[in-house]
Design a protein around this motif. Structure first.
Motif, PDB file in Angstrom:
ATOM      1  N   GLY A  91      62.385  42.467  24.609  1.00 37.95           N
ATOM      2  CA  GLY A  91      60.491  43.093  24.682  1.00 37.95           C
ATOM      3  C   GLY A  91      61.183  44.595  25.270  1.00 37.95           C
ATOM      4  N   SER A  92      59.635  44.640  26.576  1.00 39.86           N
ATOM      5  CA  SER A  92      59.710  45.486  27.027  1.00 39.86           C
ATOM      6  C   SER A  92      60.554  45.454  28.903  1.00 39.86           C
ATOM      7  N   ALA A 281      48.854  50.178  27.266  1.00 39.48           N
ATOM      8  CA  ALA A 281      49.134  51.066  27.435  1.00 39.48           C
ATOM      9  C   ALA A 281      49.959  51.270  26.748  1.00 39.48           C
ATOM     10  N   LYS A 282      50.650  52.980  26.220  1.00 41.59           N
ATOM     11  CA  LYS A 282      51.485  53.140  25.261  1.00 41.59           C
ATOM     12  C   LYS A 282      52.782  52.414  26.343  1.00 41.59           C
ATOM     13  N   GLU A 283      53.301  51.591  25.500  1.00 39.79           N
ATOM     14  CA  GLU A 283      54.560  51.356  26.885  1.00 39.79           C
ATOM     15  C   GLU A 283      55.676  52.130  26.642  1.00 39.79           C
ATOM     16  N   LYS A 284      56.399  52.490  25.834  1.00 36.68           N
ATOM     17  CA  LYS A 284      56.588  53.366  25.705  1.00 36.68           C
ATOM     18  C   LYS A 284      56.999  54.969  26.554  1.00 36.68           C
ATOM     19  N   GLY A 310      40.963  59.861  40.271  1.00 33.46           N
ATOM     20  CA  GLY A 310      39.696  58.528  40.939  1.00 33.46           C
ATOM     21  C   GLY A 310      40.708  57.012  41.524  1.00 33.46           C
ATOM     22  N   LYS A 311      41.723  56.795  40.489  1.00 29.58           N
ATOM     23  CA  LYS A 311      41.717  55.467  40.487  1.00 29.58           C
ATOM     24  C   LYS A 311      43.092  55.291  41.353  1.00 29.58           C
ATOM     25  N   SER A 312      44.011  54.330  41.378  1.00 26.13           N
ATOM     26  CA  SER A 312      45.606  54.521  41.844  1.00 26.13           C
ATOM     27  C   SER A 312      46.248  54.035  40.682  1.00 26.13           C
ATOM     28  N   LEU A 313      47.298  55.034  40.636  1.00 25.11           N
ATOM     29  CA  LEU A 313      48.324  54.158  39.585  1.00 25.11           C
ATOM     30  C   LEU A 313      48.736  52.730  39.112  1.00 25.11           C
ATOM     31  N   PHE A 314      49.266  52.338  41.099  1.00 21.35           N
ATOM     32  CA  PHE A 314      49.479  50.805  41.035  1.00 21.35           C
ATOM     33  C   PHE A 314      47.944  50.237  39.831  1.00 21.35           C
ATOM     34  N   GLN A 315      47.000  50.752  40.292  1.00 25.68           N
ATOM     35  CA  GLN A 315      45.390  49.906  39.740  1.00 25.68           C
ATOM     36  C   GLN A 315      45.295  50.316  37.879  1.00 25.68           C
ATOM     37  N   THR A 316      45.919  51.192  37.731  1.00 27.13           N
ATOM     38  CA  THR A 316      45.679  51.461  36.377  1.00 27.13           C
ATOM     39  C   THR A 316      47.279  51.086  35.757  1.00 27.13           C
ATOM     40  N   ILE A 317      47.693  50.317  35.596  1.00 26.21           N
ATOM     41  CA  ILE A 317      49.061  50.075  35.133  1.00 26.21           C
ATOM     42  C   ILE A 317      48.641  48.664  35.265  1.00 26.21           C
ATOM     43  N   SER A 318      47.382  47.866  36.441  1.00 29.67           N
ATOM     44  CA  SER A 318      47.989  46.508  36.339  1.00 29.67           C
ATOM     45  C   SER A 318      46.076  45.870  35.698  1.00 29.67           C
ATOM     46  N   GLU A 319      45.811  46.736  34.696  1.00 30.37           N
ATOM     47  CA  GLU A 319      44.763  46.667  34.109  1.00 30.37           C
ATOM     48  C   GLU A 319      45.170  47.070  32.435  1.00 30.37           C
ATOM     49  N   HIS A 320      46.308  48.229  32.666  1.00 26.03           N
ATOM     50  CA  HIS A 320      46.470  48.002  31.177  1.00 26.03           C
ATOM     51  C   HIS A 320      47.594  47.501  30.820  1.00 26.03           C
ATOM     52  N   THR A 321      48.334  46.721  31.173  1.00 27.84           N
ATOM     53  CA  THR A 321      49.465  45.969  31.051  1.00 27.84           C
ATOM     54  C   THR A 321      49.433  44.563  31.538  1.00 27.84           C
ATOM     55  N   LYS A 322      50.839  44.048  31.266  1.00 30.27           N
ATOM     56  CA  LYS A 322      50.763  41.675  31.807  1.00 30.27           C
ATOM     57  C   LYS A 322      52.164  41.487  31.281  1.00 30.27           C
ATOM     58  N   GLY A 323      51.914  40.811  32.066  1.00 31.61           N
ATOM     59  CA  GLY A 323      53.047  39.430  32.321  1.00 31.61           C
ATOM     60  C   GLY A 323      54.470  40.038  33.073  1.00 31.61           C
ATOM     61  N   ASP A 324      55.655  39.822  33.173  1.00 29.85           N
ATOM     62  CA  ASP A 324      56.630  40.377  33.505  1.00 29.85           C
ATOM     63  C   ASP A 324      57.218  41.774  33.507  1.00 29.85           C
TER      64      ASP A 324
END
Length: 337
Positions: A91-92, A281-284, A310-324
């Motif tokens: 997978g991803s 997220a659009k993972e690709k 207004g949001k950090s990239l770290f926070q945004t990734i945390s909210e829109h992705t999951k798992g490994d």
């Protein structure tokens, strides 16, 4: 006073093609490739695979360190690390880790190849890579493309695109852009600004060939000044003019070019924000930008992302992705802002 500041401004122009780097992935201190290779071997052999260790090691090493780990792994395990990772992951996460095992140029070349393989072309990928990379990066991508796929990048791009869109991509792939000069040529700046206006907004229809030659051959600092000067001729700035004059892939390509000339990290930050607008997220897109920029300018992309959204990239990734996949992306991101 103006002359002195102009002169100082010239001094700070980035002469030469070696742009300064703002990476989030930096060389690991007290690096021991044999130790890392042993950890990865154990992680791969573990029942159910220990993904966390693979992520922890490979996302926190630079490409040249990962290469050393790959050599050490081959000596130990008597097999190829890429093949072993392919078998162990899916997978991803597999896409991310295998991407990290390539140099930035190899990764870009593979992404371009993937975008023109099979039925239909993924123009979005083609535009993002060809229109955002510097001339020296494109020259390296061409060399690597030939080594990896035994084909000419120009021929493949030409065979897969058409019209003015193809002409623009080919002009960029030829990597004929002038190097930044320490001398500011005001006459040439004015001449180019005027030519861009005369070829577009001023006339009926667009003389695309003129736009292509100026935007694919002039240095970036020169073009930044040209776009500034352009406003004294045109009622619209360069980006608005592009939107009015051309459509489709050609419009997207010119806009990408201009956005990157003006502020490349902001271009990537906008792409990331766009890719994480929905629930998931659009993972690709996220993968491609994080993997290709983590050793180039991801630190600056992070700054632009925060000031734009207004949001950090770290926070945004945390909210829109999951798992490994999330773990790997956050590790490449390299911290919260």
């Amino acid at each position: 006073m103006a002359l002195v500041s102009e002169f100082l401004g010239q001094l700070s122009l980035n002469v030469g093609s070696c742009e300064p780097k703002y990476p989030t992935v930096v060389p690991a201190s007290d690096f021991d490739p044999d130790k890392d290779a042993a950890r990865i071997e154990t992680a791969i052999k573990t029942k159910g695979v220990d993904e966390a260790t693979i992520i922890a090691v490979l996302t926190k090493r630079t490409y040249s360190q990962r290469r050393e780990i790959a050599f050490a792994y081959e000596r130990r395990a008597k097999k190829d690390l890429m093949t072993a990772l392919k078998g162990a992951l899916s997978g991803s996460l597999e896409t991310v880790i295998l991407g990290l095992m390539k140099s930035t140029a190899q990764y870009d070349a593979s992404e371009i190849k993937g975008s023109i393989k099979g039925l239909g072309t993924d123009e979005e990928v083609l535009i993002e890579i060809v229109c955002s990379r510097s001339s020296s990066e494109l020259a390296e991508i061409k060399t690597v493309y030939k080594e990896l796929f035994k084909k000419d990048l120009e021929k493949d791009v030409a065979g897969d695109t058409s019209g003015d869109f193809a002409k623009l991509l080919l002009a960029l792939v030829q990597a004929k852009r002038a190097e930044p000069s320490s001398v500011v040529d005001y006459e040439k700046i004015d001449e180019d600004a005027r030519a861009l206006y005369d070829a577009g907004v001023k006339r009926k229809g667009t003389d695309v060939a003129t736009w292509i030659s100026i935007m694919s051959e002039r240095s970036v600092p020169h073009l930044q000044k040209v776009f500034d000067r352009y406003k004294s001729y045109s009622p619209y700035d360069m980006q608005e003019s592009i939107r009015k004059e051309v459509k489709g892939d050609l419009e997207k390509s010119f806009l990408t070019l201009v956005e990157c000339f003006e502020n490349k990290p902001l271009y990537f930050a906008s792409r990331l924000a766009e890719a994480m607008k929905g629930k998931s997220a659009k993972e690709k897109v996220v993968t491609r930008i994080m993997v290709s920029r983590c050793e180039v300018d991801l630190m600056k992309v992070r700054t632009e992302f925060k000031s734009q959204t207004g949001k950090s990239l770290f926070q945004t990734i945390s909210e829109h992705t999951k798992g490994d996949y999330q773990k790997a992306m956050l590790s490449l991101c390299g911290g919260d802002d």
